[in-house]
Design an enzyme around this catalytic site. Structure first.
Site, PDB file in Angstrom:
ATOM      1  N   TRP A 129     -39.077-124.682  24.669  1.00 48.73           N
ATOM      2  CA  TRP A 129     -37.869-125.500  24.757  1.00 48.73           C
ATOM      3  C   TRP A 129     -37.501-125.571  26.252  1.00 48.73           C
ATOM      4  O   TRP A 129     -37.379-124.520  26.909  1.00 48.73           O
ATOM      5  CB  TRP A 129     -36.777-124.804  23.950  1.00 48.73           C
ATOM      6  CG  TRP A 129     -35.472-125.507  23.895  1.00 48.73           C
ATOM      7  CD1 TRP A 129     -35.242-126.795  23.515  1.00 48.73           C
ATOM      8  CD2 TRP A 129     -34.192-124.937  24.201  1.00 48.73           C
ATOM      9  NE1 TRP A 129     -33.901-127.058  23.562  1.00 48.73           N
ATOM     10  CE2 TRP A 129     -33.236-125.944  23.980  1.00 48.73           C
ATOM     11  CE3 TRP A 129     -33.767-123.687  24.640  1.00 48.73           C
ATOM     12  CZ2 TRP A 129     -31.880-125.733  24.193  1.00 48.73           C
ATOM     13  CZ3 TRP A 129     -32.429-123.471  24.840  1.00 48.73           C
ATOM     14  CH2 TRP A 129     -31.496-124.483  24.613  1.00 48.73           C
ATOM     15  N   ASP A 209     -35.365-115.207  20.788  1.00 50.82           N
ATOM     16  CA  ASP A 209     -34.566-116.417  20.578  1.00 50.82           C
ATOM     17  C   ASP A 209     -34.710-116.837  19.118  1.00 50.82           C
ATOM     18  O   ASP A 209     -35.769-117.310  18.706  1.00 50.82           O
ATOM     19  CB  ASP A 209     -35.083-117.517  21.519  1.00 50.82           C
ATOM     20  CG  ASP A 209     -34.307-118.814  21.360  1.00 50.82           C
ATOM     21  OD1 ASP A 209     -33.328-118.850  20.590  1.00 50.82           O
ATOM     22  OD2 ASP A 209     -34.682-119.806  22.025  1.00 50.82           O
ATOM     23  N   LYS A 244     -28.309-124.960  13.839  1.00 50.19           N
ATOM     24  CA  LYS A 244     -29.237-125.671  12.934  1.00 50.19           C
ATOM     25  C   LYS A 244     -29.068-125.187  11.496  1.00 50.19           C
ATOM     26  O   LYS A 244     -28.984-125.989  10.582  1.00 50.19           O
ATOM     27  CB  LYS A 244     -30.697-125.448  13.333  1.00 50.19           C
ATOM     28  CG  LYS A 244     -30.953-125.147  14.782  1.00 50.19           C
ATOM     29  CD  LYS A 244     -30.885-126.348  15.664  1.00 50.19           C
ATOM     30  CE  LYS A 244     -30.861-125.893  17.107  1.00 50.19           C
ATOM     31  NZ  LYS A 244     -31.242-126.914  18.035  1.00 50.19           N
TER      32      LYS A 244
HETATM   33  C1  LIG Z   1     -35.838-122.664  20.787  1.00 48.57           C
HETATM   34  C2  LIG Z   1     -34.389-122.994  20.938  1.00 48.57           C
HETATM   35  N1  LIG Z   1     -33.550-122.046  21.328  1.00 48.57           N
HETATM   36  C3  LIG Z   1     -32.230-122.276  21.493  1.00 48.57           C
HETATM   37  C4  LIG Z   1     -31.705-123.524  21.242  1.00 48.57           C
HETATM   38  C5  LIG Z   1     -30.234-123.731  21.485  1.00 48.57           C
HETATM   39  O1  LIG Z   1     -29.531-124.165  20.407  1.00 48.57           O
HETATM   40  P1  LIG Z   1     -27.981-124.542  20.513  1.00 48.57           P
HETATM   41  O2  LIG Z   1     -27.902-125.981  20.161  1.00 48.57           O
HETATM   42  O3  LIG Z   1     -27.329-123.644  19.525  1.00 48.57           O
HETATM   43  O4  LIG Z   1     -27.514-124.261  21.895  1.00 48.57           O
HETATM   44  C6  LIG Z   1     -32.549-124.558  20.831  1.00 48.57           C
HETATM   45  C7  LIG Z   1     -32.012-125.904  20.603  1.00 48.57           C
HETATM   46  O5  LIG Z   1     -32.655-126.871  20.419  1.00 48.57           O
HETATM   47  C8  LIG Z   1     -33.926-124.283  20.668  1.00 48.57           C
HETATM   48  O6  LIG Z   1     -34.780-125.215  20.273  1.00 48.57           O
END
Ligand SMILES: Cc1ncc(COP(=O)(O)O)c(C=O)c1O
Length: 403
Positions: A129, A209, A244
């Site tokens: 990401w 994560d 999500k």
């Molecule tokens: C791998 C990963 N970690 C963290 C996040 C962060 O999510 P948030 O929308 O809660 O900040 C995302 C969001 O797309 C993600 O894909």
């Protein structure tokens, strides 16, 4: 002075949204943005969250500050899901946490706490990401990357092993707990067992994560890696997103957890999280976390949430199975998509094919070839497969999914 600020490149995914919105074709397909969609193409508010929000509206009688740690009822209610009901480190009082603005805020705190603790190098499989690298760069830390997966679409364990073996002491390693973004290629339980041992032997600080728990194999299954690593090491950081799995993306709901070797070391470590939060956003937004807490504290709402999450996961699996059943398209093998997890997979299109599928068929996907599986529905999947067949037979493509 502000003219010293040089123009920054636009976020490519946000630019893609604009291109998609501007496309007048009614048959256009958006596989870019990373949100869940139903078979009707919507991203609705969960029923359990709606009910919790109604209750919150009726019962909340103050919006006074809570403090940098946010809603600690929320932070505690989430712990059995993340760490398991019988977690030894939780029972020993070795794990504590605080609320954060989404998984991004949680990651920001995790990386910044690690940096404050003296970590300068972060190991990470790529592609990842994009914000992982951005946060790391913004903190002035060095990122040491290694290939997450092979061109054949499987985890590149050799790259992981050799990177950990070569790592200098005092580093950290970032790992996606489940539903790897962007490849969808997750570690198997046996691979997690090995990784946990390697990290422990090397003395690396794991940063886990967990942003898609419940969207892969199931709530418990998706936490296997996090729990396995935590069992093997003395200290760890976990960045969690509820955005999500509760569908509360814009409400920014997340938490960061710290595990220490001894319970007595936790308050000092967490006080750094609080100080960093205070200097960044003072306290996290309350509404979404309060709604998630209400869901988790109420058995009927929890049941409703779990059912909604089950439906979400079942739909993702069903779309994956349909894509996998299409088999080979031109030079592209779609079958591995069936065994990958979560919202994303990468189709190894060439840049020319990505441009062609957009221009000729109105199919919008990231420049990396990442597709949002949930952007496909019973109404558009046949058209998507026909578009893939068209662009892969007319231009030369690499060989398999997931690189
Ligand atoms: C791998 C990963 N970690 C963290 C996040 C962060 O999510 P948030 O929308 O809660 O900040 C995302 C969001 O797309 C993600 O894909």
């Amino acid at each position: 002075m502000l003219t010293n600020l040089a123009q920054q490149p636009a976020d490519t995914l946000l630019a893609l949204i604009k291109l998609y919105n501007d496309d007048p074709r009614p048959t256009k397909i958006d596989l870019g943005v990373g949100v869940y969609r139903t078979d009707q193409g919507d991203t609705p508010v969960f029923g359990a969250i709606k009910a919790a929000e109604k209750r919150l509206l009726e019962t909340q009688n103050s919006k006074a500050y809570l403090g940098p740690e946010g809603d600690m009822g929320f932070v505690h209610a989430l712990m059995p899901y993340v760490f398991g009901k019988n977690s030894a480190p939780v029972a020993a009082g070795r794990i504590g946490g605080m609320q954060a603005p989404g998984g991004t805020g949680a990651l920001r705190l995790a990386f910044a706490m690690a940096r404050r603790a003296g970590v300068r190098r972060f190991l990470m499989g790529t592609p990842s990401w994009p914000n992982h690298a951005q946060i790391c760069a913004d903190l002035g830390s060095e990122l040491i990357s290694f290939p997450h997966s092979t061109p054949a679409g499987v985890v590149d364990m050799d790259a992981l092993r050799s990177t950990i073996a070569a790592a200098a002491p005092g580093g950290a390693i970032l790992l996606h707990g489940c539903c790897h973004n962007p490849t969808g290629i997750d570690y198997s339980p046996a691979q997690w067992d090995e990784i946990a041992g390697l990290i422990a032997a090397k003395g690396l600080l794991p940063i886990l994560d967990l942003a898609y728990q419940g969207l892969g194999e199931g709530l418990e299954e998706d936490a296997y890696g996090v729990r396995r690593v935590l069992d093997a090491v003395p200290e760890a950081l976990v960045a969690y997103s509820c955005d999500k799995n509760f569908g509360v993306y814009r409400d920014r709901v997340g938490a960061v957890y710290v595990m220490m070797a001894e319970a007595g070391q936790l308050p000092a470590a967490l006080s750094n999280g609080a100080a960093l939060a205070r200097a960044n956003w003072s306290m996290p937004p309350d509404h979404g976390a309060a709604a998630v807490r209400i869901v988790l504290e109420d058995a009927a709402l929890t049941r409703q949430w779990l059912d909604e999450l089950d439906q979400m996961r079942a739909r993702i699996h069903q779309v994956r199975a349909s894509l996998a059943a299409a088999g080979h398209m031109g030079g592209v093998d779609l079958t591995p998509i069936g065994t990958q997890n979560g919202l994303f997979s990468i189709i190894p299109f060439t840049p020319a094919q990505i441009a062609a599928i957009r221009a000729r068929h109105g199919v919008y996907l990231a420049g990396s070839g990442r597709i949002n599986i949930a952007g496909l529905t019973q109404g558009n999947i046949a058209a998507f497969l026909a578009a893939v067949a068209d662009v892969t037979t007319q231009t030369t493509a690499p060989t398999s999914v997931g690189a």
